[in-house]
Design an enzyme around this catalytic site. Structure first.
Site, PDB file in Angstrom:
ATOM      1  N   LYS A 108    -101.304  -7.595 -25.682  1.00 25.07           N
ATOM      2  CA  LYS A 108    -101.885  -6.558 -26.552  1.00 25.07           C
ATOM      3  C   LYS A 108    -100.751  -5.975 -27.380  1.00 25.07           C
ATOM      4  O   LYS A 108     -99.584  -6.089 -27.015  1.00 25.07           O
ATOM      5  CB  LYS A 108    -102.536  -5.454 -25.720  1.00 25.07           C
TER       6      LYS A 108
HETATM    7  P1  NAD Z   1    -113.224   0.003 -33.832  1.00 24.61           P
HETATM    8  O1  NAD Z   1    -111.976   0.498 -34.445  1.00 24.61           O
HETATM    9  O2  NAD Z   1    -114.053  -0.996 -34.565  1.00 24.61           O
HETATM   10  O3  NAD Z   1    -114.203   1.241 -33.465  1.00 24.61           O
HETATM   11  C1  NAD Z   1    -113.774   2.312 -32.687  1.00 24.61           C
HETATM   12  C2  NAD Z   1    -114.864   3.383 -32.724  1.00 24.61           C
HETATM   13  O4  NAD Z   1    -114.489   4.442 -31.840  1.00 24.61           O
HETATM   14  C3  NAD Z   1    -115.070   4.025 -34.095  1.00 24.61           C
HETATM   15  O5  NAD Z   1    -116.442   4.244 -34.304  1.00 24.61           O
HETATM   16  C4  NAD Z   1    -114.342   5.348 -33.967  1.00 24.61           C
HETATM   17  O6  NAD Z   1    -114.855   6.341 -34.854  1.00 24.61           O
HETATM   18  C5  NAD Z   1    -114.614   5.676 -32.529  1.00 24.61           C
HETATM   19  N1  NAD Z   1    -113.679   6.645 -31.963  1.00 24.61           N
HETATM   20  C6  NAD Z   1    -112.334   6.669 -32.090  1.00 24.61           C
HETATM   21  N2  NAD Z   1    -111.836   7.741 -31.461  1.00 24.61           N
HETATM   22  C7  NAD Z   1    -112.888   8.390 -30.924  1.00 24.61           C
HETATM   23  C8  NAD Z   1    -113.018   9.577 -30.168  1.00 24.61           C
HETATM   24  N3  NAD Z   1    -111.958  10.324 -29.871  1.00 24.61           N
HETATM   25  N4  NAD Z   1    -114.258   9.956 -29.769  1.00 24.61           N
HETATM   26  C9  NAD Z   1    -115.347   9.213 -30.094  1.00 24.61           C
HETATM   27  N5  NAD Z   1    -115.281   8.087 -30.825  1.00 24.61           N
HETATM   28  C10 NAD Z   1    -114.054   7.695 -31.236  1.00 24.61           C
HETATM   29  O7  NAD Z   1    -112.796  -0.562 -32.403  1.00 24.61           O
HETATM   30  P2  NAD Z   1    -113.584  -1.625 -31.495  1.00 24.61           P
HETATM   31  O8  NAD Z   1    -113.051  -2.971 -31.810  1.00 24.61           O
HETATM   32  O9  NAD Z   1    -115.022  -1.347 -31.568  1.00 24.61           O
HETATM   33  O10 NAD Z   1    -113.017  -1.246 -30.048  1.00 24.61           O
HETATM   34  C11 NAD Z   1    -113.569  -0.187 -29.272  1.00 24.61           C
HETATM   35  C12 NAD Z   1    -113.115  -0.331 -27.839  1.00 24.61           C
HETATM   36  O11 NAD Z   1    -113.537  -1.610 -27.328  1.00 24.61           O
HETATM   37  C13 NAD Z   1    -111.603  -0.300 -27.618  1.00 24.61           C
HETATM   38  O12 NAD Z   1    -111.338   0.259 -26.334  1.00 24.61           O
HETATM   39  C14 NAD Z   1    -111.220  -1.777 -27.594  1.00 24.61           C
HETATM   40  O13 NAD Z   1    -110.003  -2.014 -26.894  1.00 24.61           O
HETATM   41  C15 NAD Z   1    -112.407  -2.333 -26.833  1.00 24.61           C
HETATM   42  N6  NAD Z   1    -112.638  -3.768 -27.025  1.00 24.61           N
HETATM   43  C16 NAD Z   1    -112.775  -4.313 -28.264  1.00 24.61           C
HETATM   44  C17 NAD Z   1    -113.021  -5.667 -28.383  1.00 24.61           C
HETATM   45  C18 NAD Z   1    -113.290  -6.309 -29.729  1.00 24.61           C
HETATM   46  O14 NAD Z   1    -113.653  -7.497 -29.745  1.00 24.61           O
HETATM   47  N7  NAD Z   1    -113.164  -5.607 -30.840  1.00 24.61           N
HETATM   48  C19 NAD Z   1    -113.091  -6.490 -27.246  1.00 24.61           C
HETATM   49  C20 NAD Z   1    -112.955  -5.893 -25.980  1.00 24.61           C
HETATM   50  C21 NAD Z   1    -112.733  -4.531 -25.893  1.00 24.61           C
END
Ligand code: NAD
Length: 418
Positions: A108
């Site tokens: 990561k």
């Molecule tokens: P992203 O950047 O597309 O979206 C993140 C979302 O979280 C946004 O809507 C943002 O406004 C919101 N957010 C940020 N801070 C916040 C807060 N303090 N309170 C409430 N909402 C908040 O990111 P993503 O790719 O959707 O990832 C989200 C989570 O899922 C992360 O923990 C990431 O590690 C995990 N994840 C992502 C993937 C992937 O394929 N993208 C895979 C596995 C896990």
């Protein structure tokens, strides 16, 4: 690597690891070898901003173990990203890949920056310079980045282009989560969210919850959006959604696609009028059947774990639940926790499919991708459930114990060099 312990997310990953290692009765020497990251790389990224000023950003990449193949994991662009958070997320990726039998170690990293405050040109300049600094440490057989918070298929396209220009020919398999037109996989963009919804729906069916489950989702980015849309397609009612600007609650149901279009049109969720505005903290405590934290880590804590009112906690984000919250949830058998390394594994599984398709230059249909994804998730879910029931341990420890055991067995089989 002890300096990593300054970060609370890394300490949390270590605490989960230590609890699981105790359960597995791993000898001290094995624990130390399995726990610490193999490589932690920090780079400075000087970039000329649109204003003409030069700013230097910090970039990180942590590769947790190289025992089973290349490392794999997302790149996060967030203001408070540091080496400790990257190391925690890399560690979780290792257990996740092992749990679902992918031939990868975890990785990561990312850049400490606020992507919402960057122009497209600045974002591209940061990404290309960061890639340049990482060239000795990435590659299809070395380490394969993917999107995470604050990054997307465009980021992956810039990395692919910078890396390929350096190598002298196109190397699509250096990243996953790239655009379809550059060798991306059908279904990758939606995979994490759809996988979460698939498992939550599967668990709800097993628990005989009503067909129209009430669902709350925190996070309306890649993961939260597709999880919410897929839950609605399963016949559930999405009654709450939050993002960084706040949360919206409507017990009659939220039209997720309409809300997505509203936000995509440049307005914020806080401006949406079809529901009541509440805080993200309140959102997590509303009664529902399925709660999906899909934003950031450490949102379910010792302070609110006793107050959440769901039957299934489907962890979309990485590390949303602290060890203090776990201690409380362990005493609440009415809540089934689908732990992050299982629940959000759909993303890395389809990233693996993308990597395999790229190496073979032979591409699959979306139906083939989703069918293979759901088979792997169903198998992993069944294994974790069975382990939890047989050993009388929480679902998180069951999932971690399967992943950690596979990594420690692989290290033992390879032996210690020299
Ligand atoms: P992203 O950047 O597309 O979206 C993140 C979302 O979280 C946004 O809507 C943002 O406004 C919101 N957010 C940020 N801070 C916040 C807060 N303090 N309170 C409430 N909402 C908040 O990111 P993503 O790719 O959707 O990832 C989200 C989570 O899922 C992360 O923990 C990431 O590690 C995990 N994840 C992502 C993937 C992937 O394929 N993208 C895979 C596995 C896990």
């Amino acid at each position: 690597m002890e300096f990593l312990l300054q970060n609370s997310v890394f300490r949390m990953a270590c605490s989960q690891f230590d609890r699981t290692a105790d359960f597995l009765q791993l000898p001290d020497a094995v624990r130390e070898r399995v726990k610490w990251p193999k490589r932690a790389i920090a780079v400075s990224i000087p970039v000329r901003m649109d204003s003409g000023d030069v700013r230097v950003f910090s970039g990180y990449r942590v590769q947790h173990h190289l025992t089973l193949g290349p490392t794999k994991g997302g790149l996060r662009y967030a203001p408070d990203l540091d080496m400790g958070e990257s190391a925690a997320l890399a560690m979780w990726m290792s257990w996740k890949c092992a749990l679902v039998d992918l031939p990868y170690g975890g990785a990561k990293g990312g850049v400490a920056c606020d992507p919402r405050k960057l122009s497209l040109r600045e974002n591209e300049a940061i990404t290309r310079r960061f890639t340049q600094e990482l060239i000795p440490f990435i590659g299809p057989q070395v380490d394969v980045p993917a999107p995470d918070m604050g990054t997307n298929p465009q980021t992956m396209a810039w990395i692919l282009d910078t890396y390929s220009t350096h190598i002298g020919h196109s190397v699509p398999s250096v990243v996953t989560g790239k655009p379809l037109g550059l060798g991306g996989s059908a279904g990758r963009n939606e995979a994490t969210g759809r996988g979460i919804a698939f498992l939550a729906h599967h668990a709800a069916h097993q628990m005989k919850l009503p067909a129209e489950c009430r669902v709350i989702v925190q996070g309306f980015g890649n993961v939260g959006t597709y999880a919410a849309i897929a839950m609605a397609q399963y016949g559930s009612k999405v009654i709450g959604i939050g993002d960084v600007s706040g949360a919206i609650y409507n017990p009659n149901g939220i039209d997720v696609v309409a809300l997505r279009q509203f936000v995509d049109s440049g307005r914020s969720l806080a401006e949406y009028t079809e529901g009541e505005h509440i805080t993200n903290e309140q959102l997590l405590e509303q009664p529902c059947d399925i709660l999906i934290p899909a934003a950031k880590e450490q949102v379910i804590t010792g302070a609110n774990a006793a107050k959440i009112q769901c039957r299934i906690l489907a962890e979309g984000a990485n590390g949303p639940t602290t060890p203090e919250a776990d201690a409380i949830l362990d005493q609440r058998p009415e809540i089934l926790v689908i732990p992050d390394i299982l629940c959000n594994a759909g993303g890395v599984i389809v990233s693996y499919f993308e990597w395999v398709q790229g190496l073979q230059s032979f591409f699959w249909t979306e139906a083939e991708v989703m069918d293979k994804l759901y088979r792997i998730l169903t198998h992993a879910f069944t294994q974790v459930m069975r382990t939890a029931e047989e050993k009388k341990i929480p679902m998180r420890i069951a999932a971690l114990s399967i992943g950690i055991r596979k990594v420690s067995d692989a290290k033992a089989a390879r032996g210690l060099f020299p």
